[in-house]
Design a protein around this motif. Structure first.
Motif, mmCIF file in Angstrom:
data_model
loop_
_atom_site.group_PDB
_atom_site.id
_atom_site.type_symbol
_atom_site.label_atom_id
_atom_site.label_comp_id
_atom_site.label_asym_id
_atom_site.label_seq_id
_atom_site.Cartn_x
_atom_site.Cartn_y
_atom_site.Cartn_z
ATOM 1 N N TYR A 134 9.758 66.720 21.808
ATOM 2 C CA TYR A 134 9.474 67.977 21.142
ATOM 3 C C TYR A 134 8.370 68.788 21.836
ATOM 4 O O TYR A 134 8.211 69.979 21.556
ATOM 5 N N TYR A 135 7.638 68.184 22.740
ATOM 6 C CA TYR A 135 6.648 68.954 23.493
ATOM 7 C C TYR A 135 7.324 70.009 24.384
ATOM 8 O O TYR A 135 6.687 70.986 24.781
ATOM 9 N N GLY A 136 8.602 69.801 24.688
ATOM 10 C CA GLY A 136 9.358 70.812 25.433
ATOM 11 C C GLY A 136 8.820 71.099 26.821
ATOM 12 O O GLY A 136 8.712 72.261 27.231
ATOM 13 N N LEU A 137 8.524 70.076 27.564
ATOM 14 C CA LEU A 137 7.926 70.267 28.888
ATOM 15 C C LEU A 137 8.842 71.032 29.832
ATOM 16 O O LEU A 137 8.372 71.736 30.733
ATOM 17 N N ASP A 138 10.147 70.907 29.642
ATOM 18 C CA ASP A 138 11.080 71.567 30.565
ATOM 19 C C ASP A 138 11.042 73.081 30.447
ATOM 20 O O ASP A 138 11.198 73.803 31.430
ATOM 21 N N HIS A 139 10.789 73.596 29.202
ATOM 22 C CA HIS A 139 10.803 75.056 29.027
ATOM 23 C C HIS A 139 9.423 75.646 28.775
ATOM 24 O O HIS A 139 9.221 76.848 28.949
ATOM 25 N N GLY A 140 8.456 74.857 28.357
ATOM 26 C CA GLY A 140 7.080 75.328 28.217
ATOM 27 C C GLY A 140 6.810 76.270 27.062
ATOM 28 O O GLY A 140 5.741 76.880 26.987
ATOM 29 N N GLN A 141 7.748 76.386 26.124
ATOM 30 C CA GLN A 141 7.587 77.334 25.026
ATOM 31 C C GLN A 141 6.876 76.744 23.809
ATOM 32 O O GLN A 141 6.394 77.492 22.960
ATOM 33 N N HIS A 142 6.809 75.426 23.707
ATOM 34 C CA HIS A 142 6.173 74.791 22.553
ATOM 35 C C HIS A 142 4.687 74.576 22.832
ATOM 36 O O HIS A 142 4.323 73.837 23.761
ATOM 37 N N VAL A 143 3.851 75.203 22.020
ATOM 38 C CA VAL A 143 2.410 75.153 22.269
ATOM 39 C C VAL A 143 1.598 74.708 21.058
ATOM 40 O O VAL A 143 0.381 74.534 21.152
ATOM 41 N N SER A 144 2.264 74.506 19.912
ATOM 42 C CA SER A 144 1.575 74.113 18.674
ATOM 43 C C SER A 144 2.368 73.031 17.970
ATOM 44 O O SER A 144 3.586 73.171 17.769
ATOM 45 N N PHE A 145 1.659 71.964 17.545
ATOM 46 C CA PHE A 145 2.329 70.807 16.948
ATOM 47 C C PHE A 145 1.549 70.376 15.711
ATOM 48 O O PHE A 145 0.336 70.152 15.787
ATOM 49 N N TYR A 146 2.250 70.221 14.601
ATOM 50 C CA TYR A 146 1.600 70.127 13.303
ATOM 51 C C TYR A 146 1.671 68.724 12.715
ATOM 52 O O TYR A 146 2.676 68.020 12.830
ATOM 53 N N SER A 147 0.607 68.355 12.054
ATOM 54 C CA SER A 147 0.562 67.160 11.220
ATOM 55 C C SER A 147 0.735 67.603 9.765
ATOM 56 O O SER A 147 0.606 68.793 9.446
ATOM 57 N N GLN A 148 0.974 66.646 8.890
ATOM 58 C CA GLN A 148 1.059 66.979 7.472
ATOM 59 C C GLN A 148 -0.271 67.562 6.980
ATOM 60 O O GLN A 148 -0.295 68.532 6.207
ATOM 61 N N LYS A 149 -1.368 67.018 7.457
ATOM 62 C CA LYS A 149 -2.682 67.512 7.027
ATOM 63 C C LYS A 149 -2.913 68.942 7.493
ATOM 64 O O LYS A 149 -3.475 69.769 6.764
#
Length: 263
Positions: A184-199
């Protein structure tokens, strides 16, 4: 930001976020990832590569776009039936090519499209009004939150359309995988920059004085409503939604829409 910075402020709770990993995006940029010591939110360093990442607005590796729209259509229909007024307007934020909006109109829900960057191919005559005079019962934002370089500002904009936001984004697993260990980090396309926890989702809800409901994986609802967490969890599952949708149907807007665009 200096290249050797080892910490930055969390974009969700504004507390300290420490570097915890590095990875290569777009096969050429070595970037840092930071994890908040308080809420667990993960963010990249400021995404200087983002313009190149969006040379294709819909990244080529998103081969699940159509099947995802089919699944979302079924689940959203069920959630609207359970928790919202189906006889008013809805908006799909960052709606891409407009496929989801067209599908929702096909099953009888008055959805409208909004996207600053992507051409609307399937719902051209159903663009959302942005003058502030139109309030929507529910805003949907599917696979959007992970793209937000300034999440709080963007969520504030979403709330100008509706105080109810149904969105999908994968929560960071409990073991906090490194970038090379989680797709889900999406290293191939570089568009994912924010990743959320439940908190971190709870912190967002508190900032905006809203309630947060989640199925603990990918479906989440920020809302001013108070609903059953158990019921939301159950109805946000595709197999359950598919069964529920066998029981009730609404009149499609296809005929009315055809008349609207041809007269």
């Amino acid at each position: 930001m200096e290249s050797d910075t080892l910490s930055m402020n969390c974009k969700i709770c504004e507390l300290e976020s420490l570097e915890f990993s590095r990875a290569k995006v777009l096969k050429k940029y070595d970037i840092k990832y930071f994890r908040c010591t308080h809420c667990g939110f993960i963010q990249t360093e400021e995404p200087y590569w983002i313009d190149e990442a969006y040379s294709d607005v819909i990244n080529r590796s998103d081969i699940g776009l159509v099947s995802r729209s089919i699944t979302l259509c079924s689940i959203v229909k069920t959630l609207v039936f359970a928790f919202f007024n189906r006889n008013v307007k809805f908006i799909d934020y960052a709606g891409g090519y407009g496929l989801f909006v067209r599908m929702m109109r096909d099953i009888g829900l008055d959805f409208y499209h909004y996207d600053k960057y992507c051409p609307n191919l399937f719902a051209q005559d159903f663009e959302a009004k942005t003058n502030g005079n139109c309030h929507y019962e529910l805003l949907t934002a599917f696979e959007v939150f992970e793209h937000l370089a300034s999440p709080i500002d963007e969520i504030q904009e979403m709330l100008s359309f509706s105080r109810n936001i149904l969105f999908t984004t994968q929560l960071v697993p409990a073991n906090t995988p490194k970038p090379n260990d989680w797709w889900y980090y999406g290293l191939d396309h570089g568009q994912h920059v924010s990743f959320y926890s439940q908190k971190s989702l709870s912190v967002i809800a508190e900032k905006f004085n809203l309630n947060i409901y989640s199925n603990g994986r990918s479906f989440h609802l920020l809302t001013e409503k108070k609903i059953s967490p158990f019921l939301f969890n159950v109805l946000s599952r595709y197999k359950v939604a598919a069964l529920v949708n066998m029981v009730f149907n609404w009149r499609s807007l296809i005929q009315a829409d055809y008349k609207r665009v041809t007269t």
